[in-house]
Design a protein around this motif. Structure first.
Motif, PDB file in Angstrom:
ATOM      1  N   PHE A   1     -23.501 -22.793 -11.728  1.00  0.00           N
ATOM      2  CA  PHE A   1     -23.512 -21.378 -12.125  1.00  0.00           C
ATOM      3  C   PHE A   1     -22.722 -20.500 -11.158  1.00  0.00           C
ATOM      4  O   PHE A   1     -22.319 -19.393 -11.514  1.00  0.00           O
ATOM      5  CB  PHE A   1     -24.951 -20.877 -12.235  1.00  0.00           C
ATOM      6  N   GLY A   2     -22.477 -21.007  -9.955  1.00  0.00           N
ATOM      7  CA  GLY A   2     -21.687 -20.247  -8.990  1.00  0.00           C
ATOM      8  C   GLY A   2     -20.218 -20.635  -8.977  1.00  0.00           C
ATOM      9  O   GLY A   2     -19.490 -20.258  -8.036  1.00  0.00           O
ATOM     10  N   ALA A   3     -19.751 -21.373  -9.974  1.00  0.00           N
ATOM     11  CA  ALA A   3     -18.351 -21.797 -10.031  1.00  0.00           C
ATOM     12  C   ALA A   3     -17.419 -20.597 -10.056  1.00  0.00           C
ATOM     13  O   ALA A   3     -17.654 -19.623 -10.773  1.00  0.00           O
ATOM     14  CB  ALA A   3     -18.120 -22.674 -11.257  1.00  0.00           C
ATOM     15  N   LYS A   4     -16.344 -20.678  -9.264  1.00  0.00           N
ATOM     16  CA  LYS A   4     -15.385 -19.581  -9.151  1.00  0.00           C
ATOM     17  C   LYS A   4     -14.109 -19.815  -9.949  1.00  0.00           C
ATOM     18  O   LYS A   4     -13.206 -18.971  -9.917  1.00  0.00           O
ATOM     19  CB  LYS A   4     -15.016 -19.376  -7.678  1.00  0.00           C
ATOM     20  N   LYS A   5     -14.022 -20.928 -10.649  1.00  0.00           N
ATOM     21  CA  LYS A   5     -12.846 -21.200 -11.472  1.00  0.00           C
ATOM     22  C   LYS A   5     -13.262 -22.088 -12.631  1.00  0.00           C
ATOM     23  O   LYS A   5     -14.010 -23.049 -12.445  1.00  0.00           O
ATOM     24  CB  LYS A   5     -11.760 -21.883 -10.637  1.00  0.00           C
ATOM     25  N   VAL A   6     -12.795 -21.765 -13.833  1.00  0.00           N
ATOM     26  CA  VAL A   6     -13.076 -22.562 -15.031  1.00  0.00           C
ATOM     27  C   VAL A   6     -11.747 -22.904 -15.692  1.00  0.00           C
ATOM     28  O   VAL A   6     -11.020 -22.007 -16.132  1.00  0.00           O
ATOM     29  CB  VAL A   6     -13.995 -21.816 -16.019  1.00  0.00           C
ATOM     30  N   TYR A   7     -11.431 -24.196 -15.729  1.00  0.00           N
ATOM     31  CA  TYR A   7     -10.206 -24.685 -16.366  1.00  0.00           C
ATOM     32  C   TYR A   7     -10.550 -25.335 -17.701  1.00  0.00           C
ATOM     33  O   TYR A   7     -11.663 -25.803 -17.922  1.00  0.00           O
ATOM     34  CB  TYR A   7      -9.512 -25.727 -15.492  1.00  0.00           C
ATOM     35  N   SER A   8      -9.535 -25.390 -18.578  1.00  0.00           N
ATOM     36  CA  SER A   8      -9.704 -26.079 -19.854  1.00  0.00           C
ATOM     37  C   SER A   8      -8.378 -26.690 -20.275  1.00  0.00           C
ATOM     38  O   SER A   8      -7.305 -26.137 -19.999  1.00  0.00           O
ATOM     39  CB  SER A   8     -10.194 -25.128 -20.946  1.00  0.00           C
ATOM     40  N   SER A   9      -8.457 -27.843 -20.926  1.00  0.00           N
ATOM     41  CA  SER A   9      -7.275 -28.433 -21.566  1.00  0.00           C
ATOM     42  C   SER A   9      -6.787 -27.483 -22.664  1.00  0.00           C
ATOM     43  O   SER A   9      -7.589 -26.849 -23.349  1.00  0.00           O
ATOM     44  CB  SER A   9      -7.643 -29.787 -22.171  1.00  0.00           C
ATOM     45  N   PRO A  10      -5.473 -27.357 -22.863  1.00  0.00           N
ATOM     46  CA  PRO A  10      -4.963 -26.458 -23.912  1.00  0.00           C
ATOM     47  C   PRO A  10      -5.110 -27.002 -25.330  1.00  0.00           C
ATOM     48  O   PRO A  10      -4.823 -26.264 -26.288  1.00  0.00           O
ATOM     49  CB  PRO A  10      -3.488 -26.292 -23.536  1.00  0.00           C
ATOM     50  N   LEU A  11      -5.527 -28.262 -25.498  1.00  0.00           N
ATOM     51  CA  LEU A  11      -5.766 -28.771 -26.848  1.00  0.00           C
ATOM     52  C   LEU A  11      -6.908 -27.995 -27.493  1.00  0.00           C
ATOM     53  O   LEU A  11      -7.877 -27.628 -26.822  1.00  0.00           O
ATOM     54  CB  LEU A  11      -6.088 -30.260 -26.801  1.00  0.00           C
ATOM     55  N   SER A  12      -6.814 -27.752 -28.782  1.00  0.00           N
ATOM     56  CA  SER A  12      -7.717 -26.817 -29.466  1.00  0.00           C
ATOM     57  C   SER A  12      -9.180 -27.171 -29.294  1.00  0.00           C
ATOM     58  O   SER A  12     -10.019 -26.308 -29.039  1.00  0.00           O
ATOM     59  CB  SER A  12      -7.368 -26.769 -30.964  1.00  0.00           C
ATOM     60  N   ARG A  13      -9.521 -28.445 -29.428  1.00  0.00           N
ATOM     61  CA  ARG A  13     -10.933 -28.828 -29.375  1.00  0.00           C
ATOM     62  C   ARG A  13     -11.544 -28.549 -28.001  1.00  0.00           C
ATOM     63  O   ARG A  13     -12.726 -28.198 -27.907  1.00  0.00           O
ATOM     64  CB  ARG A  13     -11.098 -30.298 -29.733  1.00  0.00           C
TER      65      ARG A  13
END
Length: 423
Positions: A68-80
């Motif tokens: 909950f204290g994460a300072k960065k959230v990344y995601s793959s650019p694929l739609s799903r």
């Protein structure tokens, strides 16, 4: 910081996953960059609810505090993956304040038939496509989902692969993604990605100490699929290449054990195998006592840490003996099942009683070839028959010049002038 938390989340059920289960070939191979199904969106919503339940506990575990204290959230650019990140993490404190950042190197491996791993949009068009997918799922998009910010700056170029991706290319790309994560200033990071990416990270970066300490978890995360919207936590040490010091599943996540991996040897890294790993492997392959000792000699610290000539010779001998024993066991197993004796398809010949006690040696009882240049030549009679067949076919189809001077099926003398021979 020297140590940091990294949380890997697999996306929810995609249209590709559903199409494979229902044998819907058009959806599987006729559409690229598949988004979430309604069930996949429900799985993401379920994670969001679990987060709300744990967030309000008086003293959650340190692992959940770091999440909950994460300072960065990344995601793959694929739609799903991007859709899963928006729906599942919309109430995360950092996502509410700063949104989600796309990371192109976190995308899934592009296989030869992997149409779901081929992108179709760049930059801000990715966000527009995601919003249109939400309208299909929800009808009326909830405000908290609509208000999540997505930063597409890492996906402004042609970030996807049009053709199949090699294993080495995939490994280099995931290594680059890990560098981005490890050298980020944030001490806690969340990444929404894919099953093959997660498994590759654990196979490549898990420490020998952790693989010995918790063999089951290490094996499951390295070889099995994490469930849709499953979450795993890693405690990594930035100063080491084998950086994963510990790992655990979160939010009641599970791994999907496949039948083909039920009896897979739990050897995660050759340099960090424990005695129990080797014992299990020898039991599974039914090796004898001498082979067990030779196999253990291969992975002893003495072999890995010493460069003396005698140990090198012993290690080479142990490798030959163990490889021969394993080849012989596989050969016997296939013959017992009625599958034939040529059991190995790894470029090495199986050990049989008529061959030497080394892998790759040639048979000693092979008879010499009886073919000579004289008996390889075709006789005049055979050449004459072949020419007659060619002429008969040409006469039938009418597309080949017929040489009347040559002998035909009805017979005839060979003319002296052979200037108009058929080719």
């Amino acid at each position: 910081p020297k140590e940091k938390w990294v949380f890997l989340i697999r996306h929810g059920q995609s249209k590709w996953n559903a199409a494979k289960r229902e044998f819907d070939l058009y959806t599987a191979f006729g559409i690229i960059d598949h988004g979430l199904t309604k069930k996949g969106a429900e799985q993401a919503d379920e994670l969001n609810k679990k987060m709300d339940e744990i967030k309000w506990k008086i003293r959650p575990e340190p692992m959940y505090q770091a999440f909950f204290g994460a300072k960065k959230v990344y995601s793959s650019p694929l739609s799903r993956a991007a859709e899963s990140a928006v729906i599942g993490l919309r109430n995360h404190p950092h996502v509410k304040a700063h949104g989600i950042q796309l990371l192109a190197d976190a995308r899934e491996k592009r296989t030869m038939m992997g149409m779901d791993c081929t992108g179709q949009f760049r930059g801000s068009k990715i966000i527009s496509h995601i919003q249109s997918e939400f309208k299909e799922i929800y009808g009326e998009v909830p405000e908290d989902v609509k208000n999540v910010k997505v930063d597409p700056n890492d996906a402004l170029h042609r970030w996807w692969n049009e053709k199949g991706e090699s294993s080495s290319g995939f490994a280099q790309r995931v290594d680059q993604a890990m560098k981005t994560i490890m050298f980020d200033q944030a001490d806690s990071i969340i990444v929404v990605c894919h099953s093959m990416v997660i498994r590759h990270i654990f196979r490549r970066y898990i420490s020998p100490e952790f693989s010995r300490k918790d063999e089951v978890t290490a094996h499951d995360l390295a070889y099995e699929k994490l469930q849709n919207m499953g979450v795993t936590a890693m405690r990594i040490d930035r100063t080491k290449f084998e950086c994963i010091q510990s790992a655990a599943l979160m939010f009641d996540s599970k791994v999907l054990r496949s039948k083909k991996n039920e009896r897979r040897p739990s050897i995660v890294q050759a340099s960090g195998d424990s005695k129990s790993d080797l014992h299990d492997y020898c039991e599974d392959t039914k090796l004898d006592t001498d082979s067990k000792a030779n196999f253990e000699a291969l992975f002893s610290p003495q072999h890995h840490n010493s460069d003396t000539e005698s140990l090198k010779i012993k290690r080479e001998q142990a490798e030959k003996v163990v490889a021969g024993k394993i080849a012989f066991v596989h050969q016997r197993t296939r013959s017992d099942l009625g599958l034939g004796s040529n059991s190995l398809s790894h470029g090495k010949k199986a050990l049989t009683p008529g061959r030497q006690n080394t892998i790759g040696s040639s048979p000693t009882n092979r008879a010499p070839s009886t073919r000579t240049p004289e008996n390889r030549r075709r006789s005049p009679e055979n050449r004459r028959k072949s020419r007659i067949k060619i002429q008969m076919k040409a006469k039938h189809f009418g597309s080949w010049p017929i040489d009347e001077s040559r002998p035909t099926a009805e017979g005839g003398a060979k003319a002296e002038n052979e200037t108009n021979q058929a080719p």
